[in-house]
Design a protein around this motif. Structure first.
Motif, PDB file in Angstrom:
ATOM      1  N   PRO A 186       0.868  -1.461   0.195  1.00 19.38           N
ATOM      2  CA  PRO A 186      -0.081  -0.258  -0.044  1.00 19.38           C
ATOM      3  C   PRO A 186       0.740   1.250   0.207  1.00 19.38           C
ATOM      4  N   GLY A 187       0.298   2.410  -0.573  1.00 19.24           N
ATOM      5  CA  GLY A 187       0.904   3.305  -0.752  1.00 19.24           C
ATOM      6  C   GLY A 187       1.542   4.361   0.527  1.00 19.24           C
ATOM      7  N   GLU A 188       0.596   3.891   1.514  1.00 16.80           N
ATOM      8  CA  GLU A 188       0.631   4.659   2.837  1.00 16.80           C
ATOM      9  C   GLU A 188       1.935   3.940   3.537  1.00 16.80           C
ATOM     10  N   VAL A 189       1.993   2.655   3.101  1.00 16.68           N
ATOM     11  CA  VAL A 189       3.319   2.054   4.014  1.00 16.68           C
ATOM     12  C   VAL A 189       4.544   2.689   3.319  1.00 16.68           C
ATOM     13  N   ARG A 190       4.600   2.840   1.975  1.00 12.20           N
ATOM     14  CA  ARG A 190       5.679   3.231   1.439  1.00 12.20           C
ATOM     15  C   ARG A 190       6.034   4.873   1.920  1.00 12.20           C
TER      16      ARG A 190
ATOM     17  N   THR B 187       9.170   6.209   3.990  1.00 14.59           N
ATOM     18  CA  THR B 187      10.239   6.930   3.644  1.00 14.59           C
ATOM     19  C   THR B 187      10.243   8.053   4.476  1.00 14.59           C
ATOM     20  N   GLU B 188       9.478   8.460   5.418  1.00 14.29           N
ATOM     21  CA  GLU B 188       9.512   9.533   6.342  1.00 14.29           C
ATOM     22  C   GLU B 188      10.328   9.399   7.837  1.00 14.29           C
TER      23      GLU B 188
ATOM     24  N   GLY C 100       7.099  -4.614   7.585  1.00 14.31           N
ATOM     25  CA  GLY C 100       8.222  -4.001   8.360  1.00 14.31           C
ATOM     26  C   GLY C 100       9.157  -3.350   7.440  1.00 14.31           C
ATOM     27  N   TYR C 101       9.922  -2.797   8.066  1.00 16.58           N
ATOM     28  CA  TYR C 101      11.094  -2.035   7.073  1.00 16.58           C
ATOM     29  C   TYR C 101      12.502  -1.932   7.888  1.00 16.58           C
ATOM     30  N   THR C 102      13.553  -1.720   7.190  1.00 18.63           N
ATOM     31  CA  THR C 102      15.062  -1.364   7.581  1.00 18.63           C
ATOM     32  C   THR C 102      15.572  -0.548   6.562  1.00 18.63           C
ATOM     33  N   VAL C 103      16.639   0.052   6.867  1.00 20.29           N
ATOM     34  CA  VAL C 103      17.546   0.479   5.927  1.00 20.29           C
ATOM     35  C   VAL C 103      18.728  -0.232   5.816  1.00 20.29           C
TER      36      VAL C 103
END
Length: 94
Positions: free
Chosen positions: A28-32, A36-37, A71-74
């Motif tokens: 979903p766009g809101e996840v991206r 990014t924020e 989830g996310y990471t960098v």
């Protein structure tokens, strides 16, 4: 002639198997946008960061409060969307 037909059938069967294993996940766009924020430190990883890569459990996966399916990471200064249950890369944000 029979050998060529058998080879063609085998090639089609292998292609079909490979295609059946490919799964496309639409994030979903809101996840991206959320990812990014966020400001999180980048970790160094020696392997390739591509969709389907299973990251080691030592890589910290950050949660998304509004959506626990992602989830996310960098990693290596690239933002990466992760399946938090399997640690597999879903998408590399460009």
């Amino acid at each position: 002639m029979k050998v060529h037909a058998t080879a063609a059938i085998a090639a089609l069967m292998l292609t079909g198997t490979a295609m059946a294993q490919t799964t496309v996940v639409t994030v979903p766009g809101e996840v991206r946008t959320y990812i990014t924020e966020q400001e999180v430190p980048s970790v160094t990883y020696d392997g390739d960061i591509i969709v389907g890569t299973e990251l080691p459990s030592s890589v910290e996966v950050h949660t998304i409060p509004s959506n626990d399916a992602y989830g996310y990471t960098v990693i290596n200064k690239q933002r990466v969307i992760i399946d938090p249950h399997t640690h597999r890369v879903i998408e590399v944000i460009k």
